[in-house]
Design a protein around this motif. Structure first.
Motif, PDB file in Angstrom:
ATOM      1  N   LEU A  53      16.908  -4.372  13.245  1.00 42.82           N
ATOM      2  CA  LEU A  53      16.279  -3.067  13.040  1.00 42.82           C
ATOM      3  C   LEU A  53      14.930  -3.187  12.340  1.00 42.82           C
ATOM      4  O   LEU A  53      13.994  -2.447  12.641  1.00 42.82           O
ATOM      5  CB  LEU A  53      17.197  -2.155  12.209  1.00 42.82           C
ATOM      6  CG  LEU A  53      18.512  -1.738  12.846  1.00 42.82           C
ATOM      7  CD1 LEU A  53      19.391  -1.022  11.833  1.00 42.82           C
ATOM      8  CD2 LEU A  53      18.251  -0.850  14.047  1.00 42.82           C
ATOM      9  N   VAL A  54      14.838  -4.117  11.406  1.00 43.91           N
ATOM     10  CA  VAL A  54      13.611  -4.292  10.638  1.00 43.91           C
ATOM     11  C   VAL A  54      12.522  -4.926  11.509  1.00 43.91           C
ATOM     12  O   VAL A  54      11.354  -4.560  11.410  1.00 43.91           O
ATOM     13  CB  VAL A  54      13.882  -5.150   9.377  1.00 43.91           C
ATOM     14  CG1 VAL A  54      12.593  -5.490   8.657  1.00 43.91           C
ATOM     15  CG2 VAL A  54      14.840  -4.442   8.448  1.00 43.91           C
ATOM     16  N   GLY A  55      12.923  -5.855  12.346  1.00 44.39           N
ATOM     17  CA  GLY A  55      11.995  -6.487  13.289  1.00 44.39           C
ATOM     18  C   GLY A  55      10.798  -7.134  12.640  1.00 44.39           C
ATOM     19  O   GLY A  55      10.929  -7.889  11.677  1.00 44.39           O
ATOM     20  N   ASP A  56       9.607  -6.819  13.138  1.00 46.25           N
ATOM     21  CA  ASP A  56       8.369  -7.439  12.666  1.00 46.25           C
ATOM     22  C   ASP A  56       7.997  -7.046  11.241  1.00 46.25           C
ATOM     23  O   ASP A  56       7.138  -7.679  10.628  1.00 46.25           O
ATOM     24  CB  ASP A  56       7.208  -7.090  13.603  1.00 46.25           C
ATOM     25  CG  ASP A  56       7.354  -7.736  14.972  1.00 46.25           C
ATOM     26  OD1 ASP A  56       8.115  -8.726  15.081  1.00 46.25           O
ATOM     27  OD2 ASP A  56       6.716  -7.249  15.924  1.00 46.25           O
ATOM     28  N   TYR A  62      10.343  -8.431   2.923  1.00 43.48           N
ATOM     29  CA  TYR A  62      10.759  -9.569   2.098  1.00 43.48           C
ATOM     30  C   TYR A  62       9.796  -9.760   0.927  1.00 43.48           C
ATOM     31  O   TYR A  62      10.225  -9.928  -0.219  1.00 43.48           O
ATOM     32  CB  TYR A  62      10.838 -10.826   2.960  1.00 43.48           C
ATOM     33  CG  TYR A  62      11.313 -12.068   2.258  1.00 43.48           C
ATOM     34  CD1 TYR A  62      12.319 -12.033   1.298  1.00 43.48           C
ATOM     35  CD2 TYR A  62      10.774 -13.304   2.573  1.00 43.48           C
ATOM     36  CE1 TYR A  62      12.759 -13.182   0.675  1.00 43.48           C
ATOM     37  CE2 TYR A  62      11.206 -14.459   1.967  1.00 43.48           C
ATOM     38  CZ  TYR A  62      12.197 -14.399   1.004  1.00 43.48           C
ATOM     39  OH  TYR A  62      12.633 -15.546   0.391  1.00 43.48           O
ATOM     40  N   VAL A  63       8.489  -9.716   1.195  1.00 39.98           N
ATOM     41  CA  VAL A  63       7.498  -9.859   0.131  1.00 39.98           C
ATOM     42  C   VAL A  63       7.657  -8.725  -0.880  1.00 39.98           C
ATOM     43  O   VAL A  63       7.675  -8.957  -2.096  1.00 39.98           O
ATOM     44  CB  VAL A  63       6.061  -9.890   0.712  1.00 39.98           C
ATOM     45  CG1 VAL A  63       5.018  -9.725  -0.394  1.00 39.98           C
ATOM     46  CG2 VAL A  63       5.826 -11.187   1.481  1.00 39.98           C
ATOM     47  N   ALA A  64       7.799  -7.500  -0.401  1.00 41.68           N
ATOM     48  CA  ALA A  64       7.939  -6.351  -1.305  1.00 41.68           C
ATOM     49  C   ALA A  64       9.199  -6.459  -2.160  1.00 41.68           C
ATOM     50  O   ALA A  64       9.160  -6.206  -3.371  1.00 41.68           O
ATOM     51  CB  ALA A  64       7.949  -5.053  -0.502  1.00 41.68           C
ATOM     52  N   SER A  65      10.308  -6.854  -1.547  1.00 42.67           N
ATOM     53  CA  SER A  65      11.559  -6.951  -2.314  1.00 42.67           C
ATOM     54  C   SER A  65      11.482  -8.082  -3.337  1.00 42.67           C
ATOM     55  O   SER A  65      12.006  -7.953  -4.449  1.00 42.67           O
ATOM     56  CB  SER A  65      12.751  -7.145  -1.377  1.00 42.67           C
ATOM     57  OG  SER A  65      12.663  -8.376  -0.690  1.00 42.67           O
TER      58      SER A  65
END
Length: 191
Positions: A53-56, A62-65
Motif C-alpha cells: 500500500l505504501v509503495g514508492d 522510513y526516513v520520517a519514522s
C-alpha cells in the motif's frame, strides 16, 4: 533485532553491579509514545500487506519514522546512556538518508543470515553505498535467535540501551519526587 539483546544484557549488568530491577520503574523517559509511534510505523511499512500500500512512498516514510524516533531519543539525552542511543540513531538515520531512504547491507553479511527476506525489507544491496562504514556491515550468526545484519549505529544503540538499563538499576531516586538524579520531575504533555 540485534538491539533486543541489549535489554537482557543491561539487566544482567545491572544485577552484577549491585542494581535492582525495581529501580527501572523510576526511569522517566520523555516522549516515549512518540518513539513507539515511530517504531510502530517502521514495523508496519515493512510488513507485506502495508508495504504494498505504501509503495514508492516507503523510503520517505522510513526516513520520517526514523527521524521521529531520533527526536524522542534526543528528548531524553540527559539520562545516562541515552547519548549513545542518540549517536547510534543519528548514524543510522544519516546512512538511510544518504542512500535514498534505504539501509544498505553488505552482501556477505546478508548471505550469512540467509540473504534478503522474501518480503518487504528496509535493506538493499548496493555496490558502493554512501556512508558505507555506517551501513549494515555485520551479522549475527545464522544459528542465533533473531539473526540479522546490523550497523555500527545499531551497536551504539544496543550499548546505550544496556548502559541506560544498568545505570538506572543502580540509581537511587532523588529525595522528594521519585525521579532519578538529573531528571527533572513534572508533567510533560507527551509522556
Amino acid at each position: 533485532m540485534f538491539i533486543l539483546y541489549a535489554i537482557p544484557i543491561g539487566i544482567i549488568a545491572g544485577y552484577l553491579t549491585g542494581g535492582r530491577l525495581e529501580r527501572l520503574g523510576a526511569l522517566r523517559l520523555r516522549w516515549a509514545p512518540l518513539a513507539l509511534l515511530g517504531l510502530a510505523i517502521q514495523v508496519l511499512i515493512f510488513s507485506d500487506p502495508v508495504s504494498g500500500l505504501v509503495g514508492d512512498a516507503g523510503p520517505a516514510v522510513y526516513v520520517a519514522s526514523t527521524a521521529i524516533v531520533l527526536v524522542a531519543v534526543l528528548r531524553n539525552v540527559t539520562i545516562p546512556g541515552v547519548a549513545l542511543v542518540a549517536l547510534g540513531a543519528g548514524c543510522n538515520l544519516a546512512a538511510i538518508v544518504a542512500n535514498g531512504g534505504w539501509m544498505p547491507a553488505d552482501a556477505a553479511a546478508l548471505a550469512s543470515v540467509g540473504g534478503l527476506p522474501s518480503g518487504a525489507s528496509n535493506s538493499i544491496v548496493v555496490a558502493d553505498p554512501a556512508l558505507g562504514p555506517l551501513t549494515d556491515l555485520f551479522a549475527l550468526p545464522a544459528g542465533m535467535p533473531l539473526a540479522n545484519v546490523f550497523s555500527v549505529g545499531d551497536v551504539l544503540i544496543g550499548v546505550g540501551i544496556a548502559v541506560t538499563i544498568a545505570l538506572a538499576m543502580r540509581a537511587v531516586p532523588s529525595a522528594g519526587d521519585g525521579s532519578p538524579p538529573g531528571i527533572p520531575a513534572g508533567p510533560d504533555p507527551l509522556d
